[in-house]
Design a protein around this motif. Structure first.
Motif, mmCIF file in Angstrom:
data_model
loop_
_atom_site.group_PDB
_atom_site.id
_atom_site.type_symbol
_atom_site.label_atom_id
_atom_site.label_comp_id
_atom_site.label_asym_id
_atom_site.label_seq_id
_atom_site.Cartn_x
_atom_site.Cartn_y
_atom_site.Cartn_z
ATOM 1 N N VAL A 102 0.859 -1.181 0.000
ATOM 2 C CA VAL A 102 0.000 0.000 0.000
ATOM 3 C C VAL A 102 0.893 1.228 0.000
ATOM 4 N N VAL A 103 0.612 2.164 -0.925
ATOM 5 C CA VAL A 103 1.410 3.389 -1.036
ATOM 6 C C VAL A 103 0.870 4.458 -0.101
ATOM 7 N N GLU A 104 -0.446 4.639 -0.148
ATOM 8 C CA GLU A 104 -1.064 5.665 0.683
ATOM 9 C C GLU A 104 -2.468 5.197 1.070
ATOM 10 N N ASP A 105 -2.781 5.312 2.359
ATOM 11 C CA ASP A 105 -4.078 4.840 2.851
ATOM 12 C C ASP A 105 -5.236 5.719 2.419
ATOM 13 N N LYS A 106 -5.109 7.013 2.631
ATOM 14 C CA LYS A 106 -6.181 7.943 2.277
ATOM 15 C C LYS A 106 -5.583 9.154 1.559
ATOM 16 N N PRO A 107 -5.305 9.001 0.255
ATOM 17 C CA PRO A 107 -4.692 10.117 -0.468
ATOM 18 C C PRO A 107 -5.675 11.280 -0.647
ATOM 19 N N VAL A 108 -5.145 12.478 -0.504
ATOM 20 C CA VAL A 108 -5.949 13.679 -0.712
ATOM 21 C C VAL A 108 -6.123 13.918 -2.204
ATOM 22 N N ASP A 109 -5.038 13.704 -2.956
ATOM 23 C CA ASP A 109 -5.052 13.931 -4.399
ATOM 24 C C ASP A 109 -4.585 12.655 -5.105
ATOM 25 N N LEU A 110 -5.374 12.190 -6.071
ATOM 26 C CA LEU A 110 -5.031 10.981 -6.817
ATOM 27 C C LEU A 110 -4.207 11.273 -8.069
ATOM 28 N N SER A 111 -4.014 12.543 -8.393
ATOM 29 C CA SER A 111 -3.293 12.935 -9.613
ATOM 30 C C SER A 111 -1.865 12.396 -9.685
ATOM 31 N N PRO A 112 -1.068 12.446 -8.612
ATOM 32 C CA PRO A 112 0.309 11.945 -8.724
ATOM 33 C C PRO A 112 0.401 10.467 -9.109
ATOM 34 N N TYR A 113 -0.654 9.743 -8.883
ATOM 35 C CA TYR A 113 -0.660 8.313 -9.188
ATOM 36 C C TYR A 113 -1.339 7.999 -10.518
ATOM 37 N N GLY A 114 -1.855 9.005 -11.185
ATOM 38 C CA GLY A 114 -2.567 8.793 -12.443
ATOM 39 C C GLY A 114 -3.939 8.178 -12.238
ATOM 40 N N LEU A 115 -4.501 8.352 -11.045
ATOM 41 C CA LEU A 115 -5.785 7.725 -10.731
ATOM 42 C C LEU A 115 -6.938 8.719 -10.650
ATOM 43 N N LYS A 116 -6.654 10.004 -10.945
ATOM 44 C CA LYS A 116 -7.749 10.974 -10.957
ATOM 45 C C LYS A 116 -8.679 10.677 -12.133
ATOM 46 N N ASP A 117 -8.094 10.476 -13.291
ATOM 47 C CA ASP A 117 -8.789 9.998 -14.489
ATOM 48 C C ASP A 117 -8.022 8.768 -14.969
ATOM 49 N N PRO A 118 -8.340 7.577 -14.424
ATOM 50 C CA PRO A 118 -7.542 6.388 -14.728
ATOM 51 C C PRO A 118 -7.562 6.011 -16.207
ATOM 52 N N ASP A 119 -6.441 5.491 -16.661
ATOM 53 C CA ASP A 119 -6.301 5.049 -18.055
ATOM 54 C C ASP A 119 -7.176 3.836 -18.332
ATOM 55 N N ILE A 120 -7.146 2.883 -17.418
ATOM 56 C CA ILE A 120 -7.867 1.630 -17.610
ATOM 57 C C ILE A 120 -8.728 1.361 -16.384
ATOM 58 N N GLU A 121 -9.949 0.894 -16.652
ATOM 59 C CA GLU A 121 -10.879 0.528 -15.585
ATOM 60 C C GLU A 121 -11.389 -0.879 -15.876
#
Length: 183
Positions: A102-121
Motif C-alpha cells: 500500500v502506497v497511501e491509505d487515504k490520499p488527498v489527491d489521486l493525480s500523482p498516481y494517475g488515478l484521478k482519471d484512470p487510463d484503464i478501468e
C-alpha cells in the motif's frame, strides 16, 4: 533391565509428544497462516465460476463480455462470440493479482498516481448474491516502471501491483472476438 525399559519408554513418549507438537503447531499452523496471508493480499475476492461479466474500459472505448449459455459472448461494442482463451488469460491475471504494498491509505489527491482519471478501468460482476461487482482502476507506473498504481472500487487506498497487468489488459476488441472460422 525393567528400569531401563521404563526410562526408554518414557523418553520415547516425550519424543513423540514433542514431535507431534512441532508438527501440528509449528508446521501446519504456519502453512495455514501463510495461506491466509496470501488470500488477504489478493485484489479480487471473486471465484472464477461466479464471474458473469467482464467490463474493460480504456479511455472512451468499452469492451463488455458476458457469460452466455455456451461460453463467453462479446456484447459491446458489437455482438459476437468471444474468444474464451483471451478471456481466461485476462481473468487469470486479475484473479491471481496480489497487492505488492500500500502506497497511501487515504490520499488527498489521486493525480500523482494517475488515478484521478484512470487510463484503464476493469469491472468484474458476479451473479452470486453475496458478492457485488468489483472494480479496479489502473493509474501510472511507479518511477522504476515495474509496478502500477491502482485503486480498487470506492476504497480510498492506493497500492502497487505488477506492471505486467497493463499488458494483459491492453487488448482490443479484435483480441476478445472469437476468430473461429468453422465450428
Amino acid at each position: 533391565f525393567l528400569m531401563n525399559f521404563r526410562k526408554l519408554f518414557l523418553m520415547l513418549f516425550i519424543l513423540i509428544l514433542l514431535g507431534s507438537y512441532f508438527y501440528f503447531y509449528e508446521i501446519k499452523k504456519k502453512g495455514a497462516l501463510q495461506k491466509a496471508e496470501e488470500a488477504a493480499k489478493k485484489v479480487f475476492s471473486l471465484k472464477r465460476e461466479d464471474i458473469d461479466e467482464l467490463k474493460l474500459k480504456k479511455g472512451d472505448k468499452t469492451i463488455i463480455c458476458r457469460k452466455g449459455n455456451g461460453g463467453w459472448v462479446l456484447t459491446k461494442p458489437l455482438q459476437a462470440l468471444a474468444d474464451t482463451t483471451t478471456i481466461d488469460a485476462v481473468l487469470n491475471s486479475l484473479l491471481e493479482l496480489s497487492c505488492e504494498r500500500v502506497v497511501e491509505d487515504k490520499p488527498v489527491d489521486l493525480s500523482p498516481y494517475g488515478l484521478k482519471d484512470p487510463d484503464i478501468e476493469v469491472e468484474l460482476k458476479s451473479s452470486n448474491a453475496k458478492s457485488e461487482e468489483q472494480t479496479l482502476y489502473l493509474g501510472d507506473k511507479n518511477p522504476t516502471g515495474s509496478l502500477l498504481y491502482v485503486r480498487q472500487g470506492n476504497k480510498p487506498e492506493v497500492f502497487l501491483v505488477p506492471s505486467s497487468l497493463e499488458a494483459d489488459l491492453s487488448k482490443e476488441v479484435y483480441d476478445f472476438r472469437d476468430k473461429t472460422v468453422v465450428s
